[in-house]
Design an enzyme around this catalytic site. Structure first.
Site, PDB file in Angstrom:
ATOM      1  N   LYS A 184      91.078  41.516  31.802  1.00 23.73           N
ATOM      2  CA  LYS A 184      91.792  40.355  31.228  1.00 23.73           C
ATOM      3  C   LYS A 184      93.275  40.714  31.247  1.00 23.73           C
ATOM      4  CE  LYS A 184      93.508  38.418  27.980  1.00 23.73           C
ATOM      5  NZ  LYS A 184      94.916  37.941  28.133  1.00 23.73           N
ATOM      6  N   GLU A 259      96.071  52.399  24.576  1.00 23.45           N
ATOM      7  CA  GLU A 259      97.402  52.766  25.092  1.00 23.45           C
ATOM      8  C   GLU A 259      98.371  51.791  24.448  1.00 23.45           C
ATOM      9  OE1 GLU A 259      97.873  55.215  27.244  1.00 23.45           O
ATOM     10  OE2 GLU A 259      95.868  55.595  27.998  1.00 23.45           O
ATOM     11  N   CYS A 293     106.739  51.034  27.440  1.00 26.34           N
ATOM     12  CA  CYS A 293     106.109  51.622  26.251  1.00 26.34           C
ATOM     13  C   CYS A 293     106.765  52.956  25.894  1.00 26.34           C
ATOM     14  CB  CYS A 293     104.619  51.792  26.481  1.00 26.34           C
ATOM     15  SG  CYS A 293     104.232  52.662  27.998  1.00 26.34           S
ATOM     16  N   GLU A 394     108.864  48.865  17.145  1.00 25.79           N
ATOM     17  CA  GLU A 394     109.079  48.793  18.591  1.00 25.79           C
ATOM     18  C   GLU A 394     109.709  47.441  18.918  1.00 25.79           C
ATOM     19  OE1 GLU A 394     105.714  48.085  21.210  1.00 25.79           O
ATOM     20  OE2 GLU A 394     106.428  49.680  22.522  1.00 25.79           O
TER      21      GLU A 394
HETATM   22  P1  NAD Z   1     100.024  42.396  23.497  1.00 25.12           P
HETATM   23  O1  NAD Z   1      99.324  43.302  22.555  1.00 25.12           O
HETATM   24  O2  NAD Z   1     100.643  41.162  22.948  1.00 25.12           O
HETATM   25  O3  NAD Z   1      99.040  41.885  24.638  1.00 25.12           O
HETATM   26  C1  NAD Z   1      98.386  42.785  25.506  1.00 25.12           C
HETATM   27  C2  NAD Z   1      97.122  42.132  26.018  1.00 25.12           C
HETATM   28  O4  NAD Z   1      96.245  41.911  24.918  1.00 25.12           O
HETATM   29  C3  NAD Z   1      97.331  40.779  26.686  1.00 25.12           C
HETATM   30  O5  NAD Z   1      96.471  40.680  27.796  1.00 25.12           O
HETATM   31  C4  NAD Z   1      96.896  39.808  25.596  1.00 25.12           C
HETATM   32  O6  NAD Z   1      96.429  38.578  26.092  1.00 25.12           O
HETATM   33  C5  NAD Z   1      95.771  40.589  24.957  1.00 25.12           C
HETATM   34  N1  NAD Z   1      95.446  40.185  23.568  1.00 25.12           N
HETATM   35  C6  NAD Z   1      96.285  39.689  22.626  1.00 25.12           C
HETATM   36  N2  NAD Z   1      95.584  39.438  21.480  1.00 25.12           N
HETATM   37  C7  NAD Z   1      94.312  39.805  21.716  1.00 25.12           C
HETATM   38  C8  NAD Z   1      93.128  39.810  20.927  1.00 25.12           C
HETATM   39  N3  NAD Z   1      93.095  39.370  19.655  1.00 25.12           N
HETATM   40  N4  NAD Z   1      91.989  40.265  21.483  1.00 25.12           N
HETATM   41  C9  NAD Z   1      91.983  40.729  22.760  1.00 25.12           C
HETATM   42  N5  NAD Z   1      93.075  40.732  23.570  1.00 25.12           N
HETATM   43  C10 NAD Z   1      94.218  40.279  23.043  1.00 25.12           C
HETATM   44  O7  NAD Z   1     101.081  43.281  24.273  1.00 25.12           O
HETATM   45  P2  NAD Z   1     102.160  42.800  25.332  1.00 25.12           P
HETATM   46  O8  NAD Z   1     103.241  42.091  24.599  1.00 25.12           O
HETATM   47  O9  NAD Z   1     101.490  42.108  26.461  1.00 25.12           O
HETATM   48  O10 NAD Z   1     102.696  44.192  25.893  1.00 25.12           O
HETATM   49  C11 NAD Z   1     103.692  44.930  25.298  1.00 25.12           C
HETATM   50  C12 NAD Z   1     103.090  46.051  24.467  1.00 25.12           C
HETATM   51  O11 NAD Z   1     102.296  46.876  25.297  1.00 25.12           O
HETATM   52  C13 NAD Z   1     104.141  46.970  23.882  1.00 25.12           C
HETATM   53  O12 NAD Z   1     103.784  47.279  22.562  1.00 25.12           O
HETATM   54  C14 NAD Z   1     104.066  48.214  24.753  1.00 25.12           C
HETATM   55  O13 NAD Z   1     104.502  49.391  24.134  1.00 25.12           O
HETATM   56  C15 NAD Z   1     102.609  48.254  25.059  1.00 25.12           C
HETATM   57  N6  NAD Z   1     102.361  49.043  26.259  1.00 25.12           N
HETATM   58  C16 NAD Z   1     101.771  50.263  26.111  1.00 25.12           C
HETATM   59  C17 NAD Z   1     101.574  51.077  27.231  1.00 25.12           C
HETATM   60  C18 NAD Z   1     100.972  52.452  27.115  1.00 25.12           C
HETATM   61  O14 NAD Z   1     100.561  53.004  28.127  1.00 25.12           O
HETATM   62  N7  NAD Z   1     100.924  53.051  25.942  1.00 25.12           N
HETATM   63  C19 NAD Z   1     101.962  50.625  28.489  1.00 25.12           C
HETATM   64  C20 NAD Z   1     102.557  49.371  28.587  1.00 25.12           C
HETATM   65  C21 NAD Z   1     102.738  48.585  27.466  1.00 25.12           C
END
Ligand code: NAD
Length: 503
Positions: A184, A259, A293, A394
């Site tokens: 997803k 992650e 991240c 963050e």
């Molecule tokens: P997000 O948490 O808003 O969304 C990530 C994914 O989760 C999306 O596909 C979203 O549709 C899905 N999602 C949202 N709510 C959900 C739920 N209730 N149930 C299941 N899925 C759900 O994050 P974002 O804004 O897309 O990405 C940015 C974040 O990702 C930042 O916090 C960044 O640090 C983190 N990130 C971490 C890494 C790592 O390797 N540690 C790498 C890249 C990004």
């Protein structure tokens, strides 16, 4: 083919289930926006619980389908090699799609896409190298061994910032072992994952081994992470969403890999080449407009060079070119979402209210070329403290706060004063000090005299609220396999069960 921006433009994109693109049960689609204009550029299918159920069932069927289940490890490796070749052939198109979808620089996306085939190749080579163990149990005529086998259907939920690269580090080993997958991607950047689905078909993976469901997190994502047919969840995204998904996983008693976000410390000692350290700090926070991240968003500078360092950092930051992500000479593109832009603005404003000072940046750029796009100037904030909101949360934007320190002990305490534990960096010529930092910092990655240099050959992941589980390296094969213990008695006899013999 979806593997060009042109093919996606103004189109409606369906779900990829059972090896074919299918319309969502509800018939609903949602727009994906171009961050340089703020305008929609294609529509993606909004999956609901019925679509998620279809995707999970398709992955379950594929998991037991002899075409996949009885494929040899070596042949699975060959399929991944073929996929690696196709990704290489389409690297520039995939890069252009990601840039259009999330606004990241074309040159960065191209570099990511061109590196990805090596990652697929690396994990392809592992397909036939996952060994079990033989256990020398304390019994005669007894063979006791551990089999390592695939775990089942794995759900992979990805964010918008580097969708395909982040997916690769888990998708490739997961398939190498023989699992099946439902992906997803983020509703803000699904296009490249849909394009990858076409390459997966072209590589020859049996239908249903990989499925892609698109849609919003709180509906499609939620339905996927609650589904009882999932054996493991791999989530990359924010800490808040990770917490929620871990609860869904707990309800089904399945493991997950998290992650999550970061607020990484980036430390500069007085003994460094100023220019190198400034370049390191600039790359640590401003690459990808801070939407990384591992962004080094808290910078700690030894007090005796603080003023000189700030002067050099501000001067270098002023020279950063904010511009259209498709232009080769752009250093920073737009933020991927309009909500992200508002969030960055509000954190900068709160930092100022709490006593920090904007040394450079702090606003949207004025250039008329950038009107309508979600751009923000690279920003350095001084007089910062860890307890300010912009230093503890963050932001995921181009904002760094700088704090002076006087001793190594003080620096270590400041660096670890965060809920997160993803990455960290240190600039010093004193190797003892650098290694002490590596030992004492609470972060999954430590960079010494470099930053953001990562490899799919080493383990990447976080501590504390940055998550758990690792992506990359050979150990990731353990994450996607399970151990089954097998006991064989080859004595040819069976003792009377009620006679206990003491040794
Ligand atoms: P997000 O948490 O808003 O969304 C990530 C994914 O989760 C999306 O596909 C979203 O549709 C899905 N999602 C949202 N709510 C959900 C739920 N209730 N149930 C299941 N899925 C759900 O994050 P974002 O804004 O897309 O990405 C940015 C974040 O990702 C930042 O916090 C960044 O640090 C983190 N990130 C971490 C890494 C790592 O390797 N540690 C790498 C890249 C990004």
């Amino acid at each position: 083919m979806k593997t060009t921006v042109k093919a996606l433009e103004n189109s409606r994109q369906n779900l990829f289930i059972g090896g074919a693109f299918v319309a969502p049960a509800s018939g609903n689609y949602i727009p994906s926006f171009d961050p340089t204009t703020g305008e929609p550029w294609y529509e993606l299918a909004e999956a609901d619980a019925a679509d998620i159920d279809a995707a999970v069932r398709s992955a379950q069927t594929a998991f037991v389908n002899p075409a996949w289940r009885r494929m040899t490890q070596t042949d699975r490796g060959k399929l991944l090699q073929r996929l690696a070749q196709l990704v290489l052939e389409h690297a520039d198109e995939l890069a252009a799609i990601e840039t259009r979808d999330n606004g990241k620089l074309i040159k960065e996306m191209r570099a990511q896409m061109r590196a990805m085939p090596d990652a697929y190749g690396y994990f392809a080579g592992m397909a036939d190298k996952l060994l079990g163990d033989t256990i020398p149990v304390n019994k005669l005529d007894m063979l006791n061994f551990n089999l390592r086998e695939a775990i089942g259907v794995v759900a992979m939920i990805t964010p918008w910032n580097s969708p395909l690269m982040l997916l690769t580090g888990t998708l490739a080993p997961c398939l190498a072992i023989g699992n099946t997958v439902v992906i997803k991607p983020s509703e803000h950047a699904s296009a490249s994952t849909l394009a990858l689905a076409e390459l997966i078909v072209a590589a020859g993976f049996p239908p249903g081994v990989v499925n892609v469901v698109t849609g919003n997190g709180d509906s499609a994502g939620e339905a996927l992470t609650r589904h009882s047919g999932i054996a493991k969840i791999v989530f990359t995204g924010s800490t808040a969403t990770g917490r929620r998904i871990a609860q869904n996983a707990a309800a089904n008693l399945i493991p997950c890999q998290m992650e999550l976000g970061g607020k990484s410390p980036h430390v500069v000692f007085a003994d460094v080449e100023m220019e190198h350290a400034v370049n390191g700090v600039v790359s640590g926070i401003f690459a990808a407009a801070g939407q990384s991240c591992v962004a080094g968003s808290r910078c700690f500078v030894e007090a005796r060079i603080y003023d000189r360092f700030i002067e050099a950092l501000v001067e270098r930051t002023r020279r950063i070119r904010v511009g259209h992500p498709m232009q080769e000479d752009t250093d920073i593109g737009p933020l991927a979402l309009s909500a992200q832009l508002s969030k960055v603005e509000s954190y900068v404003a709160s930092g100022v209210r709490q006593g920090a000072r904007i040394a450079v940046g702090g606003k949207r750029p004025q250039s008329s070329d950038l009107t309508g796009g979600w751009y923000f100037e690279p920003t350095v904030m001084t007089d910062a403290r860890n307890d300010m909101d912009f230093m503890s949360d963050e932001i995921f934007g181009p904002v760094v706060g700088v704090i002076p320190f006087s001793s190594e002990e003080e620096m270590t305490a400041l660096a670890n004063d965060t809920h997160y534990g993803l990455a960290s960096g240190i600039w010093t010529k004193d190797i003892d000090r650098a290694l002490r930092f590596a030992r004492n910092v609470d972060a999954g990655t430590v960079w010494i005299n470099t930053y953001r240099a990562s490899s799919f050959m080493s383990a990447n992941g976080g501590f504390k609220e940055s998550g758990y589980g690792r992506r990359g390296g050979f150990d990731v094969m353990q994450e996607f396999s399970r151990v089954k213990n097998v006991v064989v008695d080859y004595s040819g006899t069976m003792q009377d069960p009620f006679v206990i013999r003491l040794r």
